[in-house]
Design a protein around this motif. Structure first.
Motif, PDB file in Angstrom:
ATOM      1  N   LYS A 276       0.834  -1.189   0.042  1.00 46.70           N
ATOM      2  CA  LYS A 276       0.001  -0.055   0.111  1.00 46.70           C
ATOM      3  C   LYS A 276       0.816   1.089  -0.065  1.00 46.70           C
ATOM      4  CE  LYS A 276      -3.379   2.621   3.005  1.00 46.70           C
ATOM      5  NZ  LYS A 276      -3.861   2.738   4.013  1.00 46.70           N
ATOM      6  N   ASP A 281      -2.209  10.424   3.819  1.00 52.01           N
ATOM      7  CA  ASP A 281      -3.750   9.864   4.143  1.00 52.01           C
ATOM      8  C   ASP A 281      -4.545  11.046   4.814  1.00 52.01           C
ATOM      9  OD1 ASP A 281      -6.294   8.619   4.294  1.00 52.01           O
ATOM     10  OD2 ASP A 281      -5.491   7.181   5.400  1.00 52.01           O
ATOM     11  N   LYS A 288      -9.856  12.942   8.182  1.00 51.13           N
ATOM     12  CA  LYS A 288      -9.495  12.572   9.561  1.00 51.13           C
ATOM     13  C   LYS A 288      -9.382  13.547  10.488  1.00 51.13           C
ATOM     14  CE  LYS A 288      -6.425   8.654   8.213  1.00 51.13           C
ATOM     15  NZ  LYS A 288      -6.956   7.789   8.792  1.00 51.13           N
ATOM     16  N   MET A 296       0.345  10.365   9.129  1.00 50.51           N
ATOM     17  CA  MET A 296      -0.015   9.590   8.080  1.00 50.51           C
ATOM     18  C   MET A 296       0.737   9.906   6.552  1.00 50.51           C
ATOM     19  SD  MET A 296      -2.405   7.835   8.217  1.00 50.51           S
ATOM     20  CE  MET A 296      -2.415   7.392  10.361  1.00 50.51           C
ATOM     21  N   MET A 298       3.255   8.129   6.873  1.00 50.20           N
ATOM     22  CA  MET A 298       3.872   6.968   6.942  1.00 50.20           C
ATOM     23  C   MET A 298       2.849   5.865   6.248  1.00 50.20           C
ATOM     24  SD  MET A 298       1.602   5.178   8.929  1.00 50.20           S
ATOM     25  CE  MET A 298       2.296   3.985  10.367  1.00 50.20           C
ATOM     26  N   ASP A 358     -11.992   7.241   3.926  1.00 49.49           N
ATOM     27  CA  ASP A 358     -10.804   7.142   4.687  1.00 49.49           C
ATOM     28  C   ASP A 358     -10.406   5.475   4.892  1.00 49.49           C
ATOM     29  OD1 ASP A 358      -8.719   7.576   6.264  1.00 49.49           O
ATOM     30  OD2 ASP A 358      -9.695   7.918   8.142  1.00 49.49           O
ATOM     31  N   ALA A 359     -11.223   4.642   4.070  1.00 51.34           N
ATOM     32  CA  ALA A 359     -10.989   3.331   3.962  1.00 51.34           C
ATOM     33  C   ALA A 359     -10.511   3.075   2.517  1.00 51.34           C
ATOM     34  CB  ALA A 359     -12.093   2.301   4.078  1.00 51.34           C
ATOM     35  N   GLU A 360      -9.376   3.717   2.248  1.00 54.71           N
ATOM     36  CA  GLU A 360      -8.864   4.115   0.686  1.00 54.71           C
ATOM     37  C   GLU A 360      -7.901   3.269   0.297  1.00 54.71           C
ATOM     38  OE1 GLU A 360      -7.729   5.672   3.530  1.00 54.71           O
ATOM     39  OE2 GLU A 360      -5.381   4.967   2.881  1.00 54.71           O
ATOM     40  N   GLY A 361      -6.980   2.352   1.683  1.00 50.26           N
ATOM     41  CA  GLY A 361      -6.131   1.437   1.479  1.00 50.26           C
ATOM     42  C   GLY A 361      -6.643   0.345   0.697  1.00 50.26           C
ATOM     43  N   THR A 385      -0.397  -0.700   5.881  1.00 49.79           N
ATOM     44  CA  THR A 385      -0.734   0.243   7.154  1.00 49.79           C
ATOM     45  C   THR A 385      -2.349   0.529   6.958  1.00 49.79           C
ATOM     46  OG1 THR A 385      -0.189   2.226   5.829  1.00 49.79           O
ATOM     47  CG2 THR A 385       1.437   1.535   7.609  1.00 49.79           C
ATOM     48  N   THR A 387      -5.272  -0.525   8.925  1.00 49.88           N
ATOM     49  CA  THR A 387      -6.422  -0.259   9.836  1.00 49.88           C
ATOM     50  C   THR A 387      -5.850   0.255  11.254  1.00 49.88           C
ATOM     51  OG1 THR A 387      -6.511  -2.373  10.951  1.00 49.88           O
ATOM     52  CG2 THR A 387      -8.130  -2.103   9.113  1.00 49.88           C
ATOM     53  N   GLY A 388      -6.404   1.141  11.848  1.00 50.16           N
ATOM     54  CA  GLY A 388      -5.919   1.762  12.990  1.00 50.16           C
ATOM     55  C   GLY A 388      -6.508   0.734  14.062  1.00 50.16           C
ATOM     56  N   ALA A 389      -7.364  -0.344  13.901  1.00 47.56           N
ATOM     57  CA  ALA A 389      -7.864  -1.393  14.670  1.00 47.56           C
ATOM     58  C   ALA A 389      -6.888  -2.461  14.958  1.00 47.56           C
ATOM     59  CB  ALA A 389      -9.049  -2.165  14.014  1.00 47.56           C
ATOM     60  N   LEU A 391      -3.737  -1.772  15.804  1.00 48.54           N
ATOM     61  CA  LEU A 391      -3.338  -1.177  17.048  1.00 48.54           C
ATOM     62  C   LEU A 391      -4.161  -1.531  18.367  1.00 48.54           C
ATOM     63  CD1 LEU A 391      -2.111   1.923  15.600  1.00 48.54           C
ATOM     64  CD2 LEU A 391      -0.806   1.193  17.158  1.00 48.54           C
ATOM     65  N   ILE A 446     -16.523  -0.616   3.768  1.00 52.48           N
ATOM     66  CA  ILE A 446     -16.559  -0.513   5.032  1.00 52.48           C
ATOM     67  C   ILE A 446     -17.564  -1.515   5.572  1.00 52.48           C
ATOM     68  CG2 ILE A 446     -15.470   1.542   5.931  1.00 52.48           C
ATOM     69  CD1 ILE A 446     -18.194   2.703   6.459  1.00 52.48           C
ATOM     70  N   ALA A 477      -0.007  -1.428  10.213  1.00 53.57           N
ATOM     71  CA  ALA A 477      -0.318  -0.111  10.879  1.00 53.57           C
ATOM     72  C   ALA A 477       0.220   0.203  12.129  1.00 53.57           C
ATOM     73  CB  ALA A 477      -2.001   0.234  10.872  1.00 53.57           C
TER      74      ALA A 477
HETATM   75  N1  BES Z   1      -4.148   4.696   6.993  1.00 46.63           N
HETATM   76  C1  BES Z   1      -5.199   4.381   7.821  1.00 46.63           C
HETATM   77  C2  BES Z   1      -4.878   3.379   8.917  1.00 46.63           C
HETATM   78  C3  BES Z   1      -3.843   3.692  10.023  1.00 46.63           C
HETATM   79  C4  BES Z   1      -4.418   4.155  11.046  1.00 46.63           C
HETATM   80  C5  BES Z   1      -2.689   3.617   9.747  1.00 46.63           C
HETATM   81  C6  BES Z   1      -3.360   4.420  12.297  1.00 46.63           C
HETATM   82  C7  BES Z   1      -1.814   3.819  10.483  1.00 46.63           C
HETATM   83  C8  BES Z   1      -2.066   4.440  11.869  1.00 46.63           C
HETATM   84  C9  BES Z   1      -6.352   3.564   7.074  1.00 46.63           C
HETATM   85  O1  BES Z   1      -6.339   4.079   5.637  1.00 46.63           O
HETATM   86  C10 BES Z   1      -7.744   4.212   7.401  1.00 46.63           C
HETATM   87  O2  BES Z   1      -7.911   5.333   7.815  1.00 46.63           O
HETATM   88  N2  BES Z   1      -8.386   3.137   8.274  1.00 46.63           N
HETATM   89  C11 BES Z   1      -9.704   3.279   8.800  1.00 46.63           C
HETATM   90  C12 BES Z   1     -10.516   2.609   8.127  1.00 46.63           C
HETATM   91  C13 BES Z   1     -12.265   2.682   8.590  1.00 46.63           C
HETATM   92  C14 BES Z   1     -12.507   4.071   8.216  1.00 46.63           C
HETATM   93  C15 BES Z   1     -13.014   1.948   8.148  1.00 46.63           C
HETATM   94  C16 BES Z   1      -9.504   3.222  10.311  1.00 46.63           C
HETATM   95  O3  BES Z   1      -8.449   2.304  10.858  1.00 46.63           O
HETATM   96  O4  BES Z   1      -9.895   4.085  11.112  1.00 46.63           O
END
Ligand code: BES
Ligand code: MN
Ligand code: ZN
Length: 508
Positions: A276, A281, A288, A296, A298, A358-361, A385, A387-389, A391, A446, A477
């Protein structure tokens, strides 16, 4: 990176500002350390006895040699229990010691490749000694990474302390050739990890999709790799509506970067690595929040790891075929940006309802994974990278893996444990696949409300594009940034390069 040399020397005669001595927890410093200990009037033994040093993993103790040795200072570093020593532990200890040496302002640093901790498990076998020597070189090389491309010369008038010379001291002359080889290999790996860290560290206004493509071309030219870049026009012709959709809100043109490395007969099915490459982002129209949005930059870490892995694979001349595919775009909320509710037609022909920009990846990966099918791959690995999930699930301690093949995941897990770049599997149950089916298009980007498991539903979205061959998605991520190890530095980690190399070097 810093140039690493080797020099077979009697420890008592070795001249350096800082001599690093790896020690195990057992109070048996071994033949060579005994000699050093004696010259120092038992200072090492005393440190063990009064518990200022115990040899626990990554513990350090700096001792001044007070003119008793040619080395000005001694730095003891613990590697833990002799029986439990692994390459990863040695790599960490070496990184910890290298950082202490740097902070102490030493310019010339040497590390003794200590028989008394290596050989207890190596039992004189050259292969393991070589592996552990390589781990020493890798750990120190990785730990001494710096990214200061953007410091002006004024700032550089007062340069921070940097180690200028790093020497490994083999335990005996017999080991020299082995150590030489290990250093050469470690340098290739460290260089690749550093190139990934560099790419991720560059800000979004430097590291654009075009910049990634230019980097890939240069890197390919230096190595035995072919590189082709598809621009907006070519992607339009092919119908890559998902990738193009993401890039529409930005003035930066997207790029699909394709690297081909053939280290085996061309007809042998390749491993395809997909990364990716969202160079920034913002979230797009589903913007965001402002806090930490700078990080972002990264969001192209999967791309950086893919490019660096191909660099390492080629410089190590691995006897396999590997294709690298990077889907690069910037996710911005410009006037032409996609909006929630828009429907995109992907390269596969499948339609996607974009409910959150924001779910672009997963959108850019969908087209890249479809493109990967052209190579009739043996297996596909994507790094993102995503999902934030992830983490929430694993913090910064490991990456999540989701895939369609247990054997592949088991092997990735082994490689993760061996390199310290750990992965943990999450289940791709079919309920999650249902959760990304759209009412009016084939898929939605999503999951339905209340489903949870954000990392898994992202992978469930990718699955229909990934093909029937073994495929594993790695969500980095949590590990691409802020991955804290003795041999990492603040910010970009370059996570995944060492994992992939180990995986590819251990087929089956
Ligand atoms: N690039 C982000 C994910 C991310 C989050 C990377 C924190 C590094 C650190 C991804 O594109 C994103 O925004 N994901 C969303 C998905 C959601 C909208 C379903 C997320 O994780 O909130
Ligand atoms: Mn996003
Ligand atoms: Zn993203």
């Amino acid at each position: 990176m810093i140039k690493i040399k080797q020099k077979s020397d009697n420890l008592l005669d070795h001249k350096t500002e800082c001599l690093i001595l790896p020690c195990t927890e057992e109070k048996k410093p071994g033949q060579t350390l005994k000699a050093v200990d004696a010259v120092l009037n038992g200072a090492i033994t005393a440190a063990f006895e009064n518990k200022r040093f115990t040899g626990k993993p990554n513990q350090t103790l700096l001792l001044n040699s007070a003119g008793c040795l040619k080395a000005d200072n001694l730095l003891l570093v613990g590697v833990g229990k002799a029986k439990e020593v692994t390459a990863e532990k040695i790599c960490q200890a070496s990184g910890a010691a290298a950082k202490v040496a740097e902070r102490s302002n030493f310019k010339s640093v040497s590390i003794f490749l200590n028989d008394s901790c290596f050989d207890q498990i190596a039992k004189g076998k050259g292969k393991l000694y070589g592996e552990l020597s390589g781990a020493v070189a890798e750990g120190a090389g990785l730990a001494l990474y710096h990214f200061d491309n953007y410091k002006s010369t004024d700032e550089k008038d007062d340069p921070p302390s940097r180690v200028g010379q790093l020497t490994l001291i083999p335990a005996s002359k017999v080991r020299q050739a082995t150590v030489e080889k290990s250093i050469a290999r470690a340098e290739k790996i460290v260089n690749a990890v550093h190139s990934a860290r560099d790419l991720v560290s560059h800000p979004g206004n430097t590291a654009t999709p075009t910049f990634l493509a230019e980097h890939a071309k240069k890197m390919a030219r230096k190595n035995k790799i072919t590189c082709k870049v598809l621009g907006k026009k070519e992607m339009e012709k092919l119908g890559m509506g998902a990738l193009l959709g993401v890039s529409r809100g930005s003035h930066e043109p997207p790029a699909l970067i394709v690297l081909e490395y053939y280290g085996a007969a061309k007809k042998k099915a390749p491993t395809v690595i997909v990364g990716k490459g969202i160079t920034f982002d913002t979230g797009g129209i589903s913007l965001k929040p402002g806090a930490k949005m700078d990080e972002m930059k990264m969001d192209m870490s999967g791309a950086a790891t893919t490019l660096a892995a191909l660099q390492a694979i080629s410089s190590l001349k691995l006897p396999i075929n590997v294709i690298g595919i990077v889907a690069a775009a910037e996710n911005m909320p410009g006037g032409s940006a996609i909006k929630p509710g828009d429907i995109l037609k992907s390269l596969s022909g499948k339609t996607i309802e974009v409910l959150n920009t924001d779910a672009e990846g997963r959108l850019v990966l969908a087209d890249a994974l479809t493109y990967a099918q052209r190579y009739k791959p043996k297996e596909v690995i994507d790094l993102a990278t995503l999902t934030g999930a992830v983490l929430m699930a694993l913090g910064h301690q490991g990456a999540a893996v989701v895939g369609n093949n247990e054997n592949m995941i088991a092997r990735l897990k082994k490689s993760g444990d061996a390199t310290g770049e750990r992965v943990w599997e999450l289940p791709l149950w079919e309920e999650f696949e249902k959760a990304v089916k759209s009412d009016i298009a084939d898929l939605k980007n999503i999951a339905s409300p209340g489903v949870g498991a954000g990392t898994i539903t992202a992978a469930a979205f990718l699955k229909p594009f990934a093909g029937d061959q073994p495929w594993t998605h790695i969500d980095i991520a949590g590990t691409a940034w802020g991955y804290d190890k003795p041999y990492t530095t603040k910010g970009a980690s370059g996570y995944g390069v060492r994992l992939l190399i180990h995986y590819l070097e251990h087929p089956k």
